[in-house]
Design an enzyme around this catalytic site. Structure first.
Site, PDB file in Angstrom:
ATOM      1  N   GLU A  89       0.872  -1.175   0.000  1.00 47.92           N
ATOM      2  CA  GLU A  89       0.000   0.000   0.000  1.00 47.92           C
ATOM      3  C   GLU A  89       0.907   1.222   0.000  1.00 47.92           C
ATOM      4  OE1 GLU A  89      -3.363   2.602   2.391  1.00 47.92           O
ATOM      5  OE2 GLU A  89      -2.372   0.944   3.438  1.00 47.92           O
ATOM      6  N   ASP A  95     -10.762  10.465  -3.435  1.00 50.09           N
ATOM      7  CA  ASP A  95     -11.911  11.370  -3.440  1.00 50.09           C
ATOM      8  C   ASP A  95     -11.732  12.468  -4.483  1.00 50.09           C
ATOM      9  OD1 ASP A  95      -9.768  12.509  -1.741  1.00 50.09           O
ATOM     10  OD2 ASP A  95     -11.174  14.198  -1.638  1.00 50.09           O
ATOM     11  N   ASP A 106      -1.948  12.209  -1.814  1.00 50.36           N
ATOM     12  CA  ASP A 106      -1.970  13.640  -2.131  1.00 50.36           C
ATOM     13  C   ASP A 106      -2.136  13.761  -3.641  1.00 50.36           C
ATOM     14  OD1 ASP A 106      -1.406  16.315  -2.695  1.00 50.36           O
ATOM     15  OD2 ASP A 106       0.157  16.450  -1.172  1.00 50.36           O
ATOM     16  N   ASP A 109       5.157   4.717   3.497  1.00 50.91           N
ATOM     17  CA  ASP A 109       4.931   6.158   3.647  1.00 50.91           C
ATOM     18  C   ASP A 109       6.226   6.763   4.171  1.00 50.91           C
ATOM     19  OD1 ASP A 109       3.748   8.815   4.444  1.00 50.91           O
ATOM     20  OD2 ASP A 109       1.886   7.756   3.999  1.00 50.91           O
TER      21      ASP A 109
END
Length: 215
Positions: A45, A155, A119, A70
């Site tokens: 991920e 989104d 982002d 990350d």
């Protein structure tokens, strides 16, 4: 950096399920065998944030290894700590810049890649930072096994459309696609996993885009 962030950074250095920066290069090509101690498939991920998707996927699929990636250690802390507390041993976290991913994973090492609410880098000047631009897609293609699957949930409609354009330009097969996931018939146990940010978007009735494709 605030005291809480400093505390979390210090704490993840002691977590057995977190690898940071150059230390991860030693596992290149052997994450499943050397890090997890098995030969199970490996799923990543990217921009995992607090690691909700990574941890939940690991719980759903104990016969698969998962790594959340990350750069922000204070975010990784949450997912890593949850996994340790709940004894989920098929999940790990890697703190690196995603643009360096080829230094950490070997060709054909990864079965699937998830990108969840990254982002969107909406400014034209930051297109090279978008995780689905051609440079990044070419990196993913190298580390994915033949027919490896990619997933994107976002989104941001602009970023979603940009991603579809890149997929089309590379003539990659789209397996599933929707601009409103929770009003589609695609939702299942996996796609209904919700991240911290996704819950915030859904609270204000924001549509969630999803696309699944392969190389």
């Amino acid at each position: 950096m605030g005291k809480d962030k400093l505390r979390k950074f210090a704490e993840i250095a002691t977590f057995k399920n977190v690898v940071q920066l150059d230390a991860g290069k030693a596992y290149k090509g052997k994450w499943s065998s050397a890090f997890f101690g098995n030969n199970k498939p490996l799923i990543l991920e990217l921009a995992c944030g607090k690691g909700e998707y990574t941890v939940n996927l690991a719980q759903l699929f104990p016969e698969t290894n998962f790594i959340g990636i990350d750069y922000k250690g204070n975010r990784i802390w949450r997912g890593a700590k949850t996994a340790l507390e709940e004894g989920i041993d098929n999940v790990g976290f890697l703190r690196i810049q995603i643009e360096t991913i080829l230094e950490y994973f070997e060709e054909n090492e990864v079965s699937e890649i998830w990108i969840t609410f990254p982002d969107p880098q909406p400014q034209d000047s930051r297109e090279k930072k978008r995780l689905t631009n051609p440079t990044f897609l070419n990196r993913y293609k190298i580390i994915l096994k033949e027919g490896g699957i990619m997933h994107l949930k976002t989104d941001n409609d602009g970023f979603y459309n940009y991603t579809l354009e890149q997929i089309q330009q590379q003539s990659l097969p789209v397996l599933k696609e929707t601009t409103d996931l929770y009003k589609s018939d695609l939702v299942d146990q996996v796609l209904s996993i919700k991240t911290y940010y996704e819950k915030k978007y859904l609270a204000v009735d924001k549509n969630i885009n999803y696309v699944e494709w392969k190389f």
